[in-house]
Design a protein around this motif. Structure first.
Motif, PDB file in Angstrom:
ATOM      1  N   HIS A 419     -36.530  46.936 -43.949  1.00 60.91           N
ATOM      2  CA  HIS A 419     -35.450  47.930 -43.918  1.00 60.91           C
ATOM      3  C   HIS A 419     -35.294  48.645 -45.244  1.00 60.91           C
ATOM      4  O   HIS A 419     -35.419  48.018 -46.292  1.00 60.91           O
ATOM      5  CB  HIS A 419     -34.122  47.199 -43.658  1.00 60.91           C
ATOM      6  N   ARG A 421     -32.639  50.288 -48.022  1.00 60.13           N
ATOM      7  CA  ARG A 421     -31.381  49.726 -48.507  1.00 60.13           C
ATOM      8  C   ARG A 421     -30.263  49.931 -47.477  1.00 60.13           C
ATOM      9  O   ARG A 421     -30.163  50.985 -46.849  1.00 60.13           O
ATOM     10  CB  ARG A 421     -30.987  50.428 -49.818  1.00 60.13           C
ATOM     11  N   ARG A 422     -29.443  48.898 -47.264  1.00 61.61           N
ATOM     12  CA  ARG A 422     -28.280  49.034 -46.374  1.00 61.61           C
ATOM     13  C   ARG A 422     -27.167  48.136 -46.877  1.00 61.61           C
ATOM     14  O   ARG A 422     -27.434  47.168 -47.605  1.00 61.61           O
ATOM     15  CB  ARG A 422     -28.641  48.702 -44.923  1.00 61.61           C
ATOM     16  N   ASP A 423     -25.930  48.448 -46.482  1.00 61.14           N
ATOM     17  CA  ASP A 423     -24.791  47.701 -47.006  1.00 61.14           C
ATOM     18  C   ASP A 423     -24.501  46.476 -46.161  1.00 61.14           C
ATOM     19  O   ASP A 423     -24.714  46.463 -44.943  1.00 61.14           O
ATOM     20  CB  ASP A 423     -23.549  48.610 -47.060  1.00 61.14           C
ATOM     21  N   TYR A 424     -24.009  45.450 -46.806  1.00 68.51           N
ATOM     22  CA  TYR A 424     -23.654  44.191 -46.159  1.00 68.51           C
ATOM     23  C   TYR A 424     -22.596  44.440 -45.091  1.00 68.51           C
ATOM     24  O   TYR A 424     -21.653  45.212 -45.299  1.00 68.51           O
ATOM     25  CB  TYR A 424     -23.099  43.220 -47.220  1.00 68.51           C
ATOM     26  N   ARG A 430     -20.158  42.911 -37.033  1.00 68.35           N
ATOM     27  CA  ARG A 430     -21.565  42.862 -36.570  1.00 68.35           C
ATOM     28  C   ARG A 430     -21.674  42.987 -35.062  1.00 68.35           C
ATOM     29  O   ARG A 430     -20.811  42.486 -34.358  1.00 68.35           O
ATOM     30  CB  ARG A 430     -22.198  41.533 -36.995  1.00 68.35           C
TER      31      ARG A 430
END
Ligand code: CMC
Length: 430
Positions: A419, A421-424, A430
């Motif tokens: 992936h 970069r992505r935010d937590y 979720r």
């Protein structure tokens, strides 16, 4: 006039680069100057499983797979198998030259007097379950030896380095024999320093009670030759494991333990076991043509085990020697009933277009399993019989790596395909 360089044009930018060629190689690090823009990391080589990457310069073993050539320090394997002994070959691999009589006598004395292991090593091995695989025992025990010889971590001290190398070559038959006896539920037999390297090993395996086991000189010499054939094979999977682990400057016991675990895999040290399974599954001479048909059809991806090699594309020079040794061994032990099936498979395959076109010839494993079985070893022990002689190759390659000024800690690159970069994301989102 020809130049020892490679000219590359990067069609993304139109720029041209000239890279030096040395000994048939470019340095892949030189590709890094090839960039689309200054922020670009630079071009890398993508080479899963190192199919076309030289990881080192080595002066130990030479292989020409197309011509079926294998040489240790320049000496052809056929001549060494015919005229030398395993310990002389060990000296050659470790030191680069054949020994004088005195040098060989001194070397043999040192190896012979390092065959014993600390009593706690024996206790350590006793701790394994009754059904432990001998390769698991061997790998763990060799790793444990680093705790018995803590000075081994001084790898830059030539004397310290050498003594560990000698210890490993000397103790491997003892550890191997202990692992064998453990599986058989038999008491361990201590080394007998009056015997040859192989004679001592066979005695530690076979001796029962106080009766002295009488060595058969034909079997002793046969195993010595098999040990010569397996002593080194340049940058194979287990040797590369030893070099990569050793590149972190860990002690040589830990590095060699990594080599043993690599050898344990069925694609490396386990092929001769697969040959025996295949011969047993064929079961009878009459079934050979049917089996060859199955292999050729590609159904179930059945392969003729013990045939073909990644490097040898004409013949495996070790296989030729082994076939002769097999005849000598079977004269003593009686024929392994599977031999006839093997000979018939070989006869048919060598005349068949499918195998000829693909350059598939018998490899070292086609006959070695039959010999080991005839000598009374169980299949699970076959990779151990490979690991004992390969130890000298591992330690020689390890020392060459330590002394090589160009080597650093091994650290391959990767092509990241995960992936961006992505935010937590917290649980409730979720
Ligand atoms: N039986 C039938 N077909 C085979 C065999 C075989 N033993 N070996 C290769 N082929 C065929 C394969 O199907 C392929 O055919 P096609 O081109 O139609 O797809 C072609 O030959 C090339 O095969 P490959 O898998 O690309 O060759 P490789 O160099 O990657 O594999 C090998 C080398 C040793 C893994 C393979 O020959 C093999 O699986 N042999 C049987 C296992 C064996 O005996 N291994 C011991 C190797 S020696 C031990 C050592 O030196 O450490």
């Amino acid at each position: 006039m020809s130049k020892e360089t490679l000219t590359i044009t990067d069609n993304r930018t139109g720029k041209t680069y000239e890279l030096p060629i040395s000994q048939g190689c470019i340095r892949t690090a030189d590709l890094r100057q090839i960039k689309v823009d200054p922020s670009d990391f630079g071009l890398m080589g993508y080479d899963p499983a190192f199919l076309n990457t030289a990881n080192c310069r080595s002066a130990i073993t030479f292989i020409d797979g197309d011509k079926g050539i294998l040489e240790y320090r320049g000496y052809p394997i056929e001549q060494l198998a015919e005229q030398s002994t395993f310990l002389e070959v060990c000296y050659l691999l470790m030191n680069g030259e054949l020994p004088s009589r005195q040098e060989l006598a001194d070397f043999t004395h040192v190896i012979t007097h390092h065959t014993y292991v600390h009593e706690n090593v024996k206790t350590f091995m006793d701790g394994f379950r009754y059904d432990a695989h001998p390769m698991s025992m061997l790998a763990s025990t060799v790793a444990a030896l680093s705790a018995f010889y803590p000075e081994a971590k001084n790898i830059q001290d030539p004397q310290v380095r050498r003594i560990q190398m000698m210890r490993m070559v000397a103790k491997m038959p003892t550890l191997a024999a202990f692992s064998f006896r453990h599986a058989m539920g038999l008491p361990y037999v201590y080394p007998n320093n009056d015997l040859s390297y192989v004679g001592n090993f066979l005695t530690m395996i076979k001796k029962i009670g106080t009766d002295s086991y009488r060595l058969n000189p034909v079997l002793e010499r046969a195993l010595d030759i098999l040990f010569i054939l397996h002593a080194d094979h340049e940058q194979n999977c287990s040797t590369t494991a030893v070099r990569l682990v050793g590149s972190s400057e860990v002690d040589p016991y830990s590095a060699v333990a990594a080599g043993i675990t690599a050898l344990y895999g069925p694609l490396h040290g386990g092929a001769n076991e697969a040959v025996l399974k295949m011969l047993r599954s064929i079961g009878h001479l009459d079934k050979v043509p049917e089996f060859i048909k199955l292999v050729k059809s590609g159904e179930g991806e059945t392969r003729l085990m013990g045939f073909g090699h990644r490097v040898y594309k004409s013949y495996d020079p070790r296989a030729k020697v082994i076939k002769r040794v097999a005849d000598e061994v079977f004269e003593v032990t009686g024929k392994n009933p599977l031999l006839e099936i093997a000979l018939e498979l070989e006869r048919i395959a060598l005349q068949d277009d499918y195998f000829i076109k693909r350059k598939l010839y018998p490899n070292v494993d086609f006959y070695s399993g039959l010999i080991y079985e005839a000598m009374g070893f169980q299949q699970a022990f076959f990779p151990v019989l490979f690991g004992i002689p390969r130890t000298v190759g591992w330690v020689s390659q390890w020392e060459e790596m330590v002394l090589d000024q160009e080597q650093k800690i091994a650290r391959p690159r990767q092509v990241y395909v995960g992936h961006p970069r992505r935010d937590y994301v917290p649980f409730d989102k979720r």
